[in-house]
Write a protein that holds these residues in place. Structure first.
Motif, mmCIF file in Angstrom:
data_model
loop_
_atom_site.group_PDB
_atom_site.id
_atom_site.type_symbol
_atom_site.label_atom_id
_atom_site.label_comp_id
_atom_site.label_asym_id
_atom_site.label_seq_id
_atom_site.Cartn_x
_atom_site.Cartn_y
_atom_site.Cartn_z
ATOM 1 N N MET A 181 7.083 -13.595 0.718
ATOM 2 C CA MET A 181 6.833 -12.245 1.179
ATOM 3 C C MET A 181 5.326 -11.993 1.207
ATOM 4 O O MET A 181 4.676 -11.951 0.177
ATOM 5 N N GLU A 182 4.830 -11.813 2.382
ATOM 6 C CA GLU A 182 3.398 -11.572 2.554
ATOM 7 C C GLU A 182 2.950 -10.276 1.879
ATOM 8 O O GLU A 182 1.839 -10.195 1.369
ATOM 9 N N MET A 183 3.815 -9.268 1.858
ATOM 10 C CA MET A 183 3.434 -7.988 1.238
ATOM 11 C C MET A 183 3.206 -8.142 -0.253
ATOM 12 O O MET A 183 2.348 -7.470 -0.817
ATOM 13 N N VAL A 184 3.970 -9.003 -0.890
ATOM 14 C CA VAL A 184 3.804 -9.246 -2.323
ATOM 15 C C VAL A 184 2.404 -9.777 -2.586
ATOM 16 O O VAL A 184 1.698 -9.295 -3.471
ATOM 17 N N LYS A 185 1.978 -10.747 -1.768
ATOM 18 C CA LYS A 185 0.629 -11.312 -1.899
ATOM 19 C C LYS A 185 -0.423 -10.248 -1.597
ATOM 20 O O LYS A 185 -1.407 -10.124 -2.314
ATOM 21 N N GLU A 186 -0.209 -9.503 -0.513
ATOM 22 C CA GLU A 186 -1.166 -8.470 -0.088
ATOM 23 C C GLU A 186 -1.411 -7.445 -1.192
ATOM 24 O O GLU A 186 -2.533 -6.988 -1.403
ATOM 25 N N LEU A 187 -0.352 -7.091 -1.907
ATOM 26 C CA LEU A 187 -0.460 -6.080 -2.962
ATOM 27 C C LEU A 187 -0.776 -6.679 -4.325
ATOM 28 O O LEU A 187 -0.956 -5.948 -5.297
ATOM 29 N N GLY A 188 -0.824 -8.017 -4.403
ATOM 30 C CA GLY A 188 -1.158 -8.678 -5.662
ATOM 31 C C GLY A 188 -0.132 -8.444 -6.751
ATOM 32 O O GLY A 188 -0.491 -8.291 -7.920
ATOM 33 N N MET A 189 1.134 -8.426 -6.355
ATOM 34 C CA MET A 189 2.211 -8.158 -7.309
ATOM 35 C C MET A 189 3.081 -9.389 -7.490
ATOM 36 O O MET A 189 3.059 -10.293 -6.667
ATOM 37 N N LYS A 190 3.864 -9.383 -8.545
ATOM 38 C CA LYS A 190 4.904 -10.390 -8.716
ATOM 39 C C LYS A 190 6.101 -9.957 -7.867
ATOM 40 O O LYS A 190 6.337 -8.758 -7.682
ATOM 41 N N ARG A 191 6.832 -10.933 -7.371
ATOM 42 C CA ARG A 191 7.960 -10.666 -6.476
ATOM 43 C C ARG A 191 8.955 -9.674 -7.094
ATOM 44 O O ARG A 191 9.374 -8.717 -6.452
ATOM 45 N N GLU A 192 9.344 -9.898 -8.321
ATOM 46 C CA GLU A 192 10.333 -9.043 -8.976
ATOM 47 C C GLU A 192 9.823 -7.611 -9.128
ATOM 48 O O GLU A 192 10.566 -6.655 -8.937
ATOM 49 N N SER A 193 8.546 -7.464 -9.462
ATOM 50 C CA SER A 193 7.957 -6.131 -9.606
ATOM 51 C C SER A 193 7.929 -5.410 -8.259
ATOM 52 O O SER A 193 8.205 -4.214 -8.174
ATOM 53 N N PHE A 194 7.593 -6.148 -7.200
ATOM 54 C CA PHE A 194 7.570 -5.571 -5.862
ATOM 55 C C PHE A 194 8.962 -5.083 -5.470
ATOM 56 O O PHE A 194 9.129 -3.958 -4.989
ATOM 57 N N ILE A 195 9.966 -5.917 -5.695
ATOM 58 C CA ILE A 195 11.346 -5.550 -5.349
ATOM 59 C C ILE A 195 11.777 -4.323 -6.139
ATOM 60 O O ILE A 195 12.358 -3.387 -5.580
ATOM 61 N N ASP A 196 11.491 -4.301 -7.427
ATOM 62 C CA ASP A 196 11.870 -3.147 -8.255
ATOM 63 C C ASP A 196 11.214 -1.858 -7.784
ATOM 64 O O ASP A 196 11.842 -0.798 -7.790
ATOM 65 N N LYS A 197 9.969 -1.941 -7.356
ATOM 66 C CA LYS A 197 9.221 -0.745 -6.999
ATOM 67 C C LYS A 197 9.445 -0.286 -5.560
ATOM 68 O O LYS A 197 9.511 0.911 -5.286
ATOM 69 N N TYR A 198 9.555 -1.236 -4.624
ATOM 70 C CA TYR A 198 9.534 -0.880 -3.198
ATOM 71 C C TYR A 198 10.803 -1.196 -2.407
ATOM 72 O O TYR A 198 10.860 -0.913 -1.212
ATOM 73 N N CYS A 199 11.815 -1.778 -3.049
ATOM 74 C CA CYS A 199 12.988 -2.222 -2.288
ATOM 75 C C CYS A 199 14.291 -1.620 -2.807
ATOM 76 O O CYS A 199 14.359 -1.139 -3.929
ATOM 77 N N THR A 200 15.291 -1.712 -1.950
ATOM 78 C CA THR A 200 16.639 -1.285 -2.292
ATOM 79 C C THR A 200 17.616 -2.196 -1.566
ATOM 80 O O THR A 200 17.276 -2.809 -0.551
ATOM 81 N N TRP A 201 18.825 -2.297 -2.091
ATOM 82 C CA TRP A 201 19.865 -3.068 -1.415
ATOM 83 C C TRP A 201 20.614 -2.144 -0.468
ATOM 84 O O TRP A 201 21.014 -1.050 -0.843
ATOM 85 N N VAL A 202 20.782 -2.596 0.770
ATOM 86 C CA VAL A 202 21.475 -1.813 1.789
ATOM 87 C C VAL A 202 22.777 -2.523 2.125
ATOM 88 O O VAL A 202 22.774 -3.714 2.465
ATOM 89 N N ASP A 203 23.885 -1.793 2.029
ATOM 90 C CA ASP A 203 25.199 -2.333 2.357
ATOM 91 C C ASP A 203 25.397 -2.240 3.860
ATOM 92 O O ASP A 203 25.389 -1.158 4.440
ATOM 93 N N ILE A 204 25.574 -3.399 4.511
ATOM 94 C CA ILE A 204 25.737 -3.439 5.962
ATOM 95 C C ILE A 204 27.157 -3.884 6.302
ATOM 96 O O ILE A 204 27.410 -4.500 7.315
#
Length: 110
Positions: free
Chosen positions: A1-24
């Motif tokens: 994930m390029e955004m994780v690198k761009e923001l200098g975050m760990k993947r798990e921290s990025f997911i916890d802060k900026y993501c959600t699971w969407v049921d499709i």
């Protein structure tokens, strides 16, 4: 994930802060959180805060399969997308490549 690198975050921290699971329906997909008005969490009056690292979904819009399905769906999308019909012209090959990459995007089964 390029955004994780761009923001200098760990993947798990990025997911916890900026993501959600969407049921499709038959599967779930990890998605960026949206604001109350349905704008992306990274969108502001100044534009996209992670523009250089935006995901394929953003880079390829409005060339999504359901939008380019026919001229009617394209016209309908143009009512809410002020960029349709303006800016850089993309080749059919480039658009097809984006569509294929999106199709091959790994899905997370529910």
């Amino acid at each position: 994930m390029e955004m994780v690198k761009e923001l200098g975050m760990k993947r798990e921290s990025f997911i916890d802060k900026y993501c959600t699971w969407v049921d499709i329906g038959f599967f779930k997909r990890l998605s960026l959180i949206e604001k109350e008005n349905n704008d992306c969490i990274f969108w502001s009056e100044g534009g996209c805060a992670v523009y250089k690292a935006r995901p394929l979904q953003c880079r390829s819009y409005p060339f999504w399969s359901h939008v380019v399905e026919n001229s009617g769906t394209w016209l309908e999308e143009s009512k809410s997308c002020p960029g349709i019909g303006k800016g850089e012209v993309h080749s059919a090959e480039e658009i097809e490549e984006w569509l294929q990459k999106r199709l091959n995007d790994p899905l997370i089964n529910s």
